[in-house]
Design a protein around this motif. Structure first.
Motif, PDB file in Angstrom:
ATOM      1  N   LYS A   1      -5.868  -3.347 -16.949  1.00 52.65           N
ATOM      2  CA  LYS A   1      -6.282  -3.351 -18.349  1.00 52.65           C
ATOM      3  C   LYS A   1      -6.629  -1.914 -18.740  1.00 52.65           C
ATOM      4  O   LYS A   1      -7.405  -1.248 -18.031  1.00 52.65           O
ATOM      5  N   PRO A   2      -6.101  -1.422 -19.861  1.00 56.99           N
ATOM      6  CA  PRO A   2      -6.413  -0.049 -20.281  1.00 56.99           C
ATOM      7  C   PRO A   2      -7.821   0.058 -20.866  1.00 56.99           C
ATOM      8  O   PRO A   2      -8.055  -0.270 -22.022  1.00 56.99           O
ATOM      9  N   VAL A   3      -8.754   0.477 -20.050  1.00 55.17           N
ATOM     10  CA  VAL A   3     -10.134   0.627 -20.506  1.00 55.17           C
ATOM     11  C   VAL A   3     -10.504   2.102 -20.560  1.00 55.17           C
ATOM     12  O   VAL A   3      -9.869   2.952 -19.938  1.00 55.17           O
ATOM     13  N   ARG A   4     -11.526   2.390 -21.329  1.00 54.14           N
ATOM     14  CA  ARG A   4     -12.098   3.738 -21.377  1.00 54.14           C
ATOM     15  C   ARG A   4     -13.075   3.864 -20.215  1.00 54.14           C
ATOM     16  O   ARG A   4     -13.995   3.047 -20.067  1.00 54.14           O
ATOM     17  N   VAL A   5     -12.871   4.869 -19.374  1.00 50.38           N
ATOM     18  CA  VAL A   5     -13.765   5.115 -18.247  1.00 50.38           C
ATOM     19  C   VAL A   5     -14.506   6.420 -18.495  1.00 50.38           C
ATOM     20  O   VAL A   5     -13.892   7.447 -18.823  1.00 50.38           O
TER      21      VAL A   5
ATOM     22  N   ALA B   1      -5.387   6.248 -15.131  1.00 48.07           N
ATOM     23  CA  ALA B   1      -4.046   6.515 -15.661  1.00 48.07           C
ATOM     24  C   ALA B   1      -3.086   5.393 -15.293  1.00 48.07           C
ATOM     25  O   ALA B   1      -2.270   4.948 -16.122  1.00 48.07           O
ATOM     26  N   ALA B   2      -3.181   4.905 -14.055  1.00 50.72           N
ATOM     27  CA  ALA B   2      -2.284   3.835 -13.615  1.00 50.72           C
ATOM     28  C   ALA B   2      -2.498   2.559 -14.424  1.00 50.72           C
ATOM     29  O   ALA B   2      -1.547   1.791 -14.645  1.00 50.72           O
ATOM     30  N   ALA B   3      -3.713   2.323 -14.869  1.00 47.60           N
ATOM     31  CA  ALA B   3      -4.018   1.131 -15.652  1.00 47.60           C
ATOM     32  C   ALA B   3      -3.775   1.334 -17.146  1.00 47.60           C
ATOM     33  O   ALA B   3      -3.972   0.408 -17.946  1.00 47.60           O
ATOM     34  N   GLY B   4      -3.359   2.548 -17.533  1.00 49.88           N
ATOM     35  CA  GLY B   4      -3.073   2.827 -18.936  1.00 49.88           C
ATOM     36  C   GLY B   4      -4.294   3.153 -19.760  1.00 49.88           C
ATOM     37  O   GLY B   4      -4.235   3.137 -20.999  1.00 49.88           O
TER      38      GLY B   4
END
Length: 373
Positions: free
Chosen positions: A87-91, A121-124
């Motif tokens: 899932k593309p989350v903000r980290v 990056a891999a998770a978008g």
């Protein structure tokens, strides 16, 4: 917005969660060791999140290698969960200026950053790499979080700290660090953010804390000429509470009546006010992020109750005019005052700042939390 804080029960995690509670309407989930021990559960937490604040880390351990490996292990677990969640989350990563050096802690933080960057990056998703200076603040762990915590703890308890190396250190209060971390949650681009700290020598900090102690032990408020001094004083006095309260006045009495001092401030501005509280009624039910506040009971009987923010234990004091006394409210502790006597309760309140209606630094909460079914 749903926010995950890894290391949410630690020093910086607590400060960040406290700031979120005060200033933002967000769902906050604090993760600790138990959640990291459950890889599948960690993945599910991330799938339900919009932002991950990675604050978990290892500052001290039995060996240098354990410090390095501990930070890498936490990042490895989080990275695996980020990839598995897909899932593309903000980290937002609470990195350290020490990551540029060769210390075990710095090497561990640098390796951890590389792992989290690749997994994000891999998770978008996107990464905000926040490179923090040395932190200090209320309720830091002595001999673990910072030399400031160690100095404050020892001096508040009449100990004798020593200086191993008198160097200049950039220092940032944990609430200021939390403000930067929360600002970094907004955005979808990879960024590097580096807040600056106040440069102070170790001996300068030790002298200032000793100065606070020499003045405050007599009930006086020391001179606090700038925001850094206020932050450092609030940090120091967090190590005096609750063991050193209530404190009692020296009463001067003669045929005319009694006289005693309530506040002596060594500089700066402040505000005093008096309240009359009817029997059975309660005032307060709020907390402050930076304000210094004193409750002084001069007539009647009061129960003053406090609960550290995001904790459950309630601490109660009874103060009455049998022996006029005061309690200073620690920052980020919810507090109230109840008249437990049969007559009106007269209380003098003092704060170190004039009331600013646009920024009152007062956040509602209840000392005694509602019981959930």
């Amino acid at each position: 917005m749903r926010v995950i804080i890894t290391g949410g029960h630690g020093f910086l995690g607590w400060h960040t969660a406290a700031r979120l509670r005060a200033l933002h309407e967000m769902e906050v989930v604090r993760l600790g060791r138990a959640e990291f021990a459950d890889p599948d559960g960690l993945v599910q937490h991330i799938r339900r999140a919009d932002v991950v604040l990675h604050l978990a880390g290892v500052n001290r351990a039995a060996s240098d290698e354990e410090v390095r490996a501990g930070n890498v292990a936490l990042a490895t677990q989080l990275a695996a969960a980020l990839v598995a969640a897909s899932k593309p989350v903000r980290v937002v990563y609470a990195n350290s200026i020490q990551a540029r050096g060769k210390s075990p802690y710095g090497c561990g933080k640098a390796e951890a950053g590389d792992l989290i960057r690749a997994a994000t990056a891999a998770a978008g998703g996107s990464l905000a790499d926040v490179i923090l200076p040395n932190l200090f603040g209320e309720h830091g762990r002595p001999e673990y979080n910072s030399f400031v915590a160690t100095f404050c703890h020892l001096i508040a308890n009449d100990g004798a700290p020593s200086i191993i190396q008198d160097i200049e250190v950039p220092l940032l209060h944990a609430q200021a660090a939390a403000e930067v971390l929360l600002s970094a949650m907004i955005g979808d681009q990879d960024v590097v953010i580096e807040p600056t700290g106040e440069p102070r020598s170790v001996s300068e900090i030790l002298d200032q804390i000793r100065g606070f102690h020499n003045v405050y032990r007599n009930g006086d408020i020391p001179a606090l000429p700038d925001s850094f001094s206020v932050d450092l004083f609030n940090t120091y006095r967090s190590y005096t509470f609750p063991e050193q309260f209530p404190r009692f006045a020296t009463v001067h009495a003669d045929a005319r009546g009694e006289l005693f001092e309530t506040v002596r401030s060594h500089g700066g501005k402040g505000q005093s006010f008096v309240s009359v509280t009817r029997p059975g009624y309660t005032r307060g039910e709020h907390y402050h992020l930076r304000k210094i506040e004193r409750f002084y009971v001069v007539r009647g009987a009061a129960e003053i109750s406090l609960r550290r923010l995001l904790h459950d234990e309630v601490i109660r004091f009874t103060v009455s005019d049998d022996r006029p006394g005061y309690i200073d409210m620690p920052t980020m502790w919810v507090h109230n005052l109840t008249n437990v006597g049969n007559n009106d309760l007269v209380t003098i309140f003092w704060t170190d700042q004039l009331l600013d209606p646009d920024d009152p630094d007062q956040y509602p909460d209840r000392v005694v939390q509602e019981t959930r079914a």
